[in-house]
Write an enzyme that holds these catalytic residues in place. Structure first.
Site, PDB file in Angstrom:
ATOM      1  N   TYR A 116       0.842  -1.206   0.000  1.00 22.55           N
ATOM      2  CA  TYR A 116       0.000   0.000   0.000  1.00 22.55           C
ATOM      3  C   TYR A 116       0.879   1.259   0.000  1.00 22.55           C
ATOM      4  O   TYR A 116       0.688   2.169  -0.810  1.00 22.55           O
ATOM      5  CB  TYR A 116      -0.913  -0.018   1.231  1.00 22.55           C
ATOM      6  CG  TYR A 116      -1.645   1.283   1.479  1.00 22.55           C
ATOM      7  CD1 TYR A 116      -2.818   1.589   0.805  1.00 22.55           C
ATOM      8  CD2 TYR A 116      -1.149   2.220   2.402  1.00 22.55           C
ATOM      9  CE1 TYR A 116      -3.484   2.793   1.029  1.00 22.55           C
ATOM     10  CE2 TYR A 116      -1.804   3.413   2.631  1.00 22.55           C
ATOM     11  CZ  TYR A 116      -2.977   3.706   1.942  1.00 22.55           C
ATOM     12  OH  TYR A 116      -3.627   4.904   2.170  1.00 22.55           O
TER      13      TYR A 116
ATOM     14  N   LYS B 275       1.433   4.193  -2.827  1.00 21.30           N
ATOM     15  CA  LYS B 275       1.177   5.610  -2.515  1.00 21.30           C
ATOM     16  C   LYS B 275       2.440   6.447  -2.721  1.00 21.30           C
ATOM     17  O   LYS B 275       2.355   7.641  -3.006  1.00 21.30           O
ATOM     18  CB  LYS B 275       0.668   5.746  -1.074  1.00 21.30           C
ATOM     19  CG  LYS B 275      -0.778   5.283  -0.889  1.00 21.30           C
ATOM     20  CD  LYS B 275      -1.795   6.282  -1.460  1.00 21.30           C
ATOM     21  CE  LYS B 275      -3.225   5.911  -1.144  1.00 21.30           C
ATOM     22  NZ  LYS B 275      -4.192   6.914  -1.594  1.00 21.30           N
TER      23      LYS B 275
HETATM   24  P1  NAP Z   1     -12.194   4.209   1.687  1.00 20.36           P
HETATM   25  O1  NAP Z   1     -13.346   4.478   2.588  1.00 20.36           O
HETATM   26  O2  NAP Z   1     -11.614   2.846   1.612  1.00 20.36           O
HETATM   27  O3  NAP Z   1     -12.640   4.665   0.227  1.00 20.36           O
HETATM   28  C1  NAP Z   1     -11.910   4.274  -0.920  1.00 20.36           C
HETATM   29  C2  NAP Z   1     -12.692   4.691  -2.149  1.00 20.36           C
HETATM   30  O4  NAP Z   1     -11.941   4.304  -3.311  1.00 20.36           O
HETATM   31  C3  NAP Z   1     -14.073   4.025  -2.282  1.00 20.36           C
HETATM   32  O5  NAP Z   1     -14.959   4.979  -2.796  1.00 20.36           O
HETATM   33  C4  NAP Z   1     -13.826   2.933  -3.310  1.00 20.36           C
HETATM   34  O6  NAP Z   1     -14.977   2.569  -4.038  1.00 20.36           O
HETATM   35  C5  NAP Z   1     -12.844   3.660  -4.225  1.00 20.36           C
HETATM   36  N1  NAP Z   1     -12.086   2.755  -5.096  1.00 20.36           N
HETATM   37  C6  NAP Z   1     -11.382   1.656  -4.727  1.00 20.36           C
HETATM   38  N2  NAP Z   1     -10.838   1.082  -5.813  1.00 20.36           N
HETATM   39  C7  NAP Z   1     -11.225   1.818  -6.894  1.00 20.36           C
HETATM   40  C8  NAP Z   1     -11.006   1.718  -8.281  1.00 20.36           C
HETATM   41  N3  NAP Z   1     -10.284   0.734  -8.806  1.00 20.36           N
HETATM   42  N4  NAP Z   1     -11.559   2.650  -9.098  1.00 20.36           N
HETATM   43  C9  NAP Z   1     -12.334   3.641  -8.580  1.00 20.36           C
HETATM   44  N5  NAP Z   1     -12.582   3.786  -7.252  1.00 20.36           N
HETATM   45  C10 NAP Z   1     -12.030   2.885  -6.420  1.00 20.36           C
HETATM   46  O7  NAP Z   1     -10.975   5.195   2.022  1.00 20.36           O
HETATM   47  P2  NAP Z   1     -10.981   6.556   2.872  1.00 20.36           P
HETATM   48  O8  NAP Z   1     -10.670   6.234   4.283  1.00 20.36           O
HETATM   49  O9  NAP Z   1     -12.146   7.370   2.501  1.00 20.36           O
HETATM   50  O10 NAP Z   1      -9.652   7.224   2.303  1.00 20.36           O
HETATM   51  C11 NAP Z   1      -9.674   8.055   1.146  1.00 20.36           C
HETATM   52  C12 NAP Z   1      -8.282   8.113   0.554  1.00 20.36           C
HETATM   53  O11 NAP Z   1      -7.376   8.641   1.499  1.00 20.36           O
HETATM   54  C13 NAP Z   1      -7.689   6.765   0.152  1.00 20.36           C
HETATM   55  O12 NAP Z   1      -6.904   6.980  -1.007  1.00 20.36           O
HETATM   56  C14 NAP Z   1      -6.786   6.384   1.311  1.00 20.36           C
HETATM   57  O13 NAP Z   1      -5.742   5.542   0.862  1.00 20.36           O
HETATM   58  C15 NAP Z   1      -6.293   7.744   1.725  1.00 20.36           C
HETATM   59  N6  NAP Z   1      -5.955   7.909   3.148  1.00 20.36           N
HETATM   60  C16 NAP Z   1      -6.879   7.594   4.105  1.00 20.36           C
HETATM   61  C17 NAP Z   1      -6.563   7.823   5.424  1.00 20.36           C
HETATM   62  C18 NAP Z   1      -7.556   7.493   6.528  1.00 20.36           C
HETATM   63  O14 NAP Z   1      -7.124   7.414   7.680  1.00 20.36           O
HETATM   64  N7  NAP Z   1      -8.836   7.330   6.225  1.00 20.36           N
HETATM   65  C19 NAP Z   1      -5.324   8.379   5.773  1.00 20.36           C
HETATM   66  C20 NAP Z   1      -4.425   8.695   4.757  1.00 20.36           C
HETATM   67  C21 NAP Z   1      -4.764   8.476   3.446  1.00 20.36           C
HETATM   68  P3  NAP Z   1     -16.024   1.441  -3.496  1.00 20.36           P
HETATM   69  O15 NAP Z   1     -16.874   2.166  -2.487  1.00 20.36           O
HETATM   70  O16 NAP Z   1     -16.754   1.051  -4.714  1.00 20.36           O
HETATM   71  O17 NAP Z   1     -15.185   0.353  -2.895  1.00 20.36           O
HETATM   72  O1  G4F Z   2      -7.102   0.651  11.167  1.00 18.47           O
HETATM   73  P1  G4F Z   2      -5.938   0.148  10.415  1.00 18.47           P
HETATM   74  O2  G4F Z   2      -6.165  -0.970   9.450  1.00 18.47           O
HETATM   75  O3  G4F Z   2      -5.284   1.408   9.711  1.00 18.47           O
HETATM   76  P2  G4F Z   2      -3.829   1.673   9.106  1.00 18.47           P
HETATM   77  O4  G4F Z   2      -3.128   0.415   8.743  1.00 18.47           O
HETATM   78  O5  G4F Z   2      -3.105   2.586  10.045  1.00 18.47           O
HETATM   79  O6  G4F Z   2      -4.173   2.423   7.737  1.00 18.47           O
HETATM   80  C1  G4F Z   2      -5.126   3.476   7.699  1.00 18.47           C
HETATM   81  O7  G4F Z   2      -4.462   4.703   7.930  1.00 18.47           O
HETATM   82  C2  G4F Z   2      -3.466   5.049   6.941  1.00 18.47           C
HETATM   83  C3  G4F Z   2      -2.864   6.383   7.371  1.00 18.47           C
HETATM   84  O8  G4F Z   2      -1.872   6.181   8.325  1.00 18.47           O
HETATM   85  C4  G4F Z   2      -4.153   5.147   5.597  1.00 18.47           C
HETATM   86  F1  G4F Z   2      -3.240   5.504   4.656  1.00 18.47           F
HETATM   87  C5  G4F Z   2      -4.797   3.823   5.229  1.00 18.47           C
HETATM   88  O9  G4F Z   2      -5.504   3.955   4.006  1.00 18.47           O
HETATM   89  C6  G4F Z   2      -5.798   3.441   6.331  1.00 18.47           C
HETATM   90  O10 G4F Z   2      -6.843   4.372   6.303  1.00 18.47           O
HETATM   91  O11 G4F Z   2      -4.796  -0.353  11.424  1.00 18.47           O
HETATM   92  C7  G4F Z   2      -4.307   0.488  12.446  1.00 18.47           C
HETATM   93  C8  G4F Z   2      -3.369  -0.313  13.349  1.00 18.47           C
HETATM   94  C9  G4F Z   2      -2.305  -1.112  12.588  1.00 18.47           C
HETATM   95  O12 G4F Z   2      -1.096  -0.986  13.250  1.00 18.47           O
HETATM   96  C10 G4F Z   2      -2.789  -2.558  12.655  1.00 18.47           C
HETATM   97  O13 G4F Z   2      -1.747  -3.522  12.638  1.00 18.47           O
HETATM   98  O14 G4F Z   2      -4.154  -1.286  14.040  1.00 18.47           O
HETATM   99  C11 G4F Z   2      -3.460  -2.525  14.013  1.00 18.47           C
HETATM  100  N1  G4F Z   2      -4.442  -3.592  14.208  1.00 18.47           N
HETATM  101  C12 G4F Z   2      -4.460  -4.454  15.268  1.00 18.47           C
HETATM  102  N2  G4F Z   2      -5.472  -5.313  15.147  1.00 18.47           N
HETATM  103  C13 G4F Z   2      -5.454  -3.914  13.392  1.00 18.47           C
HETATM  104  C14 G4F Z   2      -6.103  -5.006  13.975  1.00 18.47           C
HETATM  105  N3  G4F Z   2      -5.861  -3.359  12.230  1.00 18.47           N
HETATM  106  C15 G4F Z   2      -6.961  -3.903  11.631  1.00 18.47           C
HETATM  107  N4  G4F Z   2      -7.401  -3.345  10.486  1.00 18.47           N
HETATM  108  N5  G4F Z   2      -7.629  -4.981  12.162  1.00 18.47           N
HETATM  109  C16 G4F Z   2      -7.228  -5.571  13.338  1.00 18.47           C
HETATM  110  O15 G4F Z   2      -7.840  -6.549  13.796  1.00 18.47           O
END
Ligand code: NAP
Ligand code: G4F
Length: 345
Positions: free
Chosen positions: A147, A151
């Site tokens: 991932y 990115k």
């Molecule tokens: P999310 O809820 O997983 O949303 C991802 C979106 O991408 C969904 O609308 C999904 O569509 C769409 N998507 C996935 N594959 C696609 C494809 N092949 N073509 C077109 N659309 C596609 O993620 P989020 O938490 O809102 O995050 C938004 C963005 O910020 C992501 O790029 C993530 O990597 C980045 N980000 C998130 C965080 C965080 O903490 N949330 C932090 C840093 C960066 P479907 O609904 O159809 O699956």
């Molecule tokens: O909630 P997570 O899966 O988020 P993670 O890996 O931090 O990624 C999220 O934040 C990123 C920004 O820093 C984004 F770029 C990314 O798209 C996504 O939104 O896991 C958070 C932490 C990790 O360390 C993971 O190992 O929680 C730990 N964890 C422990 N038990 C778990 C679990 N994570 C998940 N998903 N499920 C578990 O059962």
């Protein structure tokens, strides 16, 4: 007439909050939805009537070209991604195709068909990997997962389109942000929903992986404001958005149970560790190796002083408010049963 925005990933968590923000600001909002996803617009229900959705996919250049050419957006927000870090170890090539090459496809569509559009890239604190915290815009990247590698490609492409093609393109380096719209497979939502289900007598236990990972968890509603600010500057630049507050997964579990009126204590170590309700010794948290990742990012804490100074942005929602918001959103489902449990406890 208001500005026109195009959002990829509009059906996801951030897509909802960003679309709402832009509609409130008077934008015409267009979004991209994937043809193969089902039930993808349920998050968008309250906004659906005001949005224009287009079929497209980050793996398909033709659809992106067509959408950008026909919409002629002023601003493009590229939020689409395979966004689960753990899952990316199982599907590395797909993750690179969507998150990395997909970003390049969209930048090419912009360059060819709407070169004046401003471009926001959803970058991530995962890029910092295990570089020492607190991390800011100067911190070296150290991607630990497919991932993060994907990115990183997207991040570098944005910098190149900015410097080589003169496009207004920026990277937001966003630390974790959550909300009631967070996907069920992310740890915060998994904890909130499991705690409610356990206390309602509908689930046996919450099974987690690494409890010691530390994250900087904010509320998505604040972070989409920062995205918008990044596209309103005189000069395009990259910014970290974060709360600056660290919290381990273990602590997040404790805080969720505390918010529900219960206290957790921990016993054992490693895979044998369990979380127990203090009031009755019920085992409510267990550990499974399945949820550990091949490589972990141990500690992410953001330093967002640059965004504070130049964008006048800061995260205003506390973690306690975030947890309460996530719990409140589930009350329709669990409300009555939870109250019963509180009386019994
Ligand atoms: P999310 O809820 O997983 O949303 C991802 C979106 O991408 C969904 O609308 C999904 O569509 C769409 N998507 C996935 N594959 C696609 C494809 N092949 N073509 C077109 N659309 C596609 O993620 P989020 O938490 O809102 O995050 C938004 C963005 O910020 C992501 O790029 C993530 O990597 C980045 N980000 C998130 C965080 C965080 O903490 N949330 C932090 C840093 C960066 P479907 O609904 O159809 O699956
Ligand atoms: O909630 P997570 O899966 O988020 P993670 O890996 O931090 O990624 C999220 O934040 C990123 C920004 O820093 C984004 F770029 C990314 O798209 C996504 O939104 O896991 C958070 C932490 C990790 O360390 C993971 O190992 O929680 C730990 N964890 C422990 N038990 C778990 C679990 N994570 C998940 N998903 N499920 C578990 O059962």
């Amino acid at each position: 007439m208001g500005k026109i925005a195009l959002i990829t990933g509009i059906t996801g968590q951030d897509g909802y909050y960003l679309a709402k923000l832009l509609l409130d600001k008077g934008y015409q909002v267009h979004g991209v939805r994937q043809p193969l996803a089902h039930d993808d617009t349920h998050h968008l229900t309250p906004l659906r009537h005001a949005l224009t959705l287009h079929w497209g996919d980050m793996t398909d250049q033709t659809s992106l070209n067509h959408i950008v050419q026909s919409v002629q957006p002023d601003e493009i927000y590229n939020l689409a991604a395979q966004s689960h870090v753990g899952v990316s170890f199982a599907v590395p090539e797909y993750t690179m195709n969507v998150n990395g090459h997909g970003t390049i496809r969209l930048l090419e569509a912009l360059r060819l068909y709407a070169p004046e559009a401003r471009f926001y890239q959803a970058g991530t604190s995962e890029l910092f990997g295990n570089s020492p915290a607190p991390q800011n815009e100067q911190t070296p990247f150290d991607p630990q997962s497919p991932y993060a590698a994907a990115k990183l490609l997207a991040h570098q492409a944005v910098v190149k389109y900015r410097t080589q093609h003169g496009i207004y393109a920026v990277n937001g380096l966003l630390f974790n942000h959550e909300s009631p719209k967070r996907g069920d497979d992310f740890v915060t939502q998994k904890i909130v929903k499991a705690a409610l289900a356990i206390l309602a007598g509908q689930q046996d236990a919450l099974v987690l992986g690494n409890l010691d990972a530390e994250r900087d968890w904010g509320h998505a509603v604040d972070y989409v404001e920062g995205m918008w600010h990044m596209l309103q500057q005189d000069v395009p630049d990259d910014f970290v958005l974060a709360t600056g507050q660290a919290c381990s997964v273990r602590q997040f579990v404790e805080e969720v149970f505390t918010a529900l009126g219960h206290q957790i204590k921990w016993q054992g170590q490693g895979l044998d560790e369990v979380g127990i309700l203090v009031e009755n010794n019920q085992e409510v948290v267990r550990i499974a190796a399945d949820y550990y990742r091949p490589a972990e990012v141990h500690c992410l804490i953001g330093d967002s002083r640059k965004a504070q100074q130049k964008l006048n942005w800061s995260a205003s929602t506390t973690r306690q408010q975030l947890i309460q918001d996530m719990i409140d959103a589930q009350q329709d489902i669990y409300g009555a049963d939870i109250q019963t449990q509180r009386i019994r406890a």
